[in-house]
Scaffold this active site. Structure first.
Site, short mmCIF file in Angstrom:
data_model
loop_
_atom_site.label_atom_id
_atom_site.label_comp_id
_atom_site.label_asym_id
_atom_site.label_seq_id
_atom_site.Cartn_x
_atom_site.Cartn_y
_atom_site.Cartn_z
N ASP A 68 -2.32 -1.87 12.31
CA ASP A 68 -3.38 -1.90 11.29
C ASP A 68 -4.34 -3.02 11.71
OD1 ASP A 68 -4.86 -1.60 8.97
OD2 ASP A 68 -3.39 -2.53 7.64
N GLN A 97 -0.27 4.89 1.06
CA GLN A 97 -0.45 5.08 2.49
C GLN A 97 0.87 5.48 3.15
OE1 GLN A 97 -3.42 4.78 4.32
NE2 GLN A 97 -2.10 5.80 5.81
N CYS A 152 -3.49 3.41 9.50
CA CYS A 152 -3.95 3.83 8.15
C CYS A 152 -5.46 4.01 8.08
CB CYS A 152 -3.47 2.83 7.11
SG CYS A 152 -4.19 1.19 7.30
N HIS A 180 0.87 -1.19 0.00
CA HIS A 180 0.00 0.00 0.00
C HIS A 180 0.91 1.24 0.00
CE1 HIS A 180 -3.45 2.39 0.30
NE2 HIS A 180 -3.88 2.12 1.51
N1 NVA Z 1 -4.49 -3.81 5.61
C1 NVA Z 1 -5.76 -3.22 5.27
C2 NVA Z 1 -5.55 -1.79 4.90
C3 NVA Z 1 -6.82 -1.06 4.54
C4 NVA Z 1 -6.55 0.36 4.11
C5 NVA Z 1 -6.39 -3.98 4.13
O1 NVA Z 1 -5.69 -4.46 3.23
O2 NVA Z 1 -7.61 -4.14 4.17
N1 CP Z 2 -6.20 3.74 4.45
C1 CP Z 2 -6.93 3.48 3.35
O1 CP Z 2 -6.42 3.12 2.29
O2 CP Z 2 -8.27 3.68 3.51
P1 CP Z 2 -9.42 3.27 2.49
O3 CP Z 2 -9.51 1.76 2.49
O4 CP Z 2 -10.65 3.91 3.07
O5 CP Z 2 -9.09 3.79 1.13
#
Ligand code: NVA
Ligand code: CP
Length: 304
Positions: A223, A136, A262, A133
């Site tokens: 997270d 982020q 995040c 990500h």
């Molecule tokens: N680790 C989480 C981050 C969401 C922004 C996911 O992948 O769902």
């Molecule tokens: N942190 C983040 O990416 O949030 P969303 O899943 O809301 O985009």
């Protein structure tokens, strides 16, 4: 500012200088916006956004960011495109490249981004995959720079799941020379290859002891335990109570340590309300900074 890479899929495409330059440019764009508005450097530019998974922050910050730079964003759920009826990623990438200037995609499987970027003639940005990500982490390091002024000598404690956000944070640590101590249960460690490459550039420690990770940390991060691609409620049992960020964990970090997440967060699971809603939490600045850092990224990728 200029960066060499065509795409941003992991963060490892950037040099330390480019990464730090993007952070500084993000802070500049934030000040510029608050003083009255950004320059329309992306006038007549269009971003296509493809979402295979839900999003609040990524979607709204990219769309608003394009608007604030004078451009435009188109939001596509992958179900609304011919991808859902079997059109190939290759043909989709080639088609979208004829209409728009950049593609941002949130996908289940990171290999889809590799394919998209291989066949698109325009830049492709990872808006979250099962592995990384990067957007982020641009916002997270911008927030750290704002709060701590310099990256020199800092230690980040990551406690919880060694997931996609953690993998990107490891690259961020390597690019900024920040130390990172990562406490996860066995079997939930971050990607080995990411850790190995990054260990050549900074100190990355893997442990199963959250207290060891938190000790003397400047930044404490976690997270959710169940990510969008990995939403098994049974996973939670592997983390609680040991890997929860609570006041006791924060007490082991430096007095002026900041807390990052995040979002979205599950209070009383990975973090207590007392921490995420407490005085050390900077999660709302962090969420806001997605907007500014992605504008810096878009400008750099589109050579604006
Ligand atoms: N680790 C989480 C981050 C969401 C922004 C996911 O992948 O769902
Ligand atoms: N942190 C983040 O990416 O949030 P969303 O899943 O809301 O985009």
């Amino acid at each position: 500012m200029k960066i060499k890479t065509k795409n941003l899929l992991t963060l490892s495409e950037l040099t330390p200088k480019e990464f730090l330059g993007l952070i500084d440019h993000s802070i500049k764009l934030k000040k510029e916006l608050k003083k009255g508005g950004n320059k329309p450097v992306l006038k007549n530019k269009t971003l296509t956004m493809i979402f295979q998974k839900p999003s609040t922050r990524t979607r709204v910050s990219f769309e608003t960011g394009m608007y604030q730079l004078g451009g435009h964003a188109i939001n596509l759920s992958s179900n609304d495109t011919q991808l859902s009826r079997g059109e190939s990623v290759e043909d989709t990438a080639k088609t979208l490249s004829r209409y728009t200037d950049c593609i941002m995609a949130r996908v289940y499987d990171h290999s889809l981004l590799d394919k998209l970027s291989e066949h698109a003639s325009v830049p492709v940005i990872n808006g979250l995959s099962d592995s990384f990500h990067p957007c982020q982490i641009l916002a997270d390091f911008m927030t750290i720079k704002e709060k701590k002024k310099s990256f020199k000598g800092l230690k980040i404690a990551w406690i919880g799941d060694g997931n996609n956000v953690c993998n990107s944070m490891i690259y961020g640590a390597a690019l900024s020379g920040v130390k990172m101590s990562i406490a996860t249960p066995k079997g939930f460690q971050p990607k080995k290859s990411t850790v190995q490459v990054s260990q050549n550039l900074t100190d990355i420690e893997l442990t199963t002891d959250p207290k060891k990770a938190a000790e003397n940390a400047d930044v404490v991060v976690t997270d959710t335990y169940s990510s969008i691609h990995n939403d098994d409620p049974k996973r939670i049992k592997k983390f609680l109570p040991k890997y929860q960020i609570n006041d006791k964990i924060m007490d082991l970090a430096k007095k002026n340590a900041i807390f990052l997440h995040c979002l979205p967060a599950k209070r009383e699971q990975e973090v207590t309300a007392s921490v995420i809603d407490g005085p050390q939490s900077v999660v709302w600045d962090e969420a806001e900074n997605r907007l500014h850092s992605q504008k810096a990224l878009l400008s750099a990728l589109l050579h604006a």
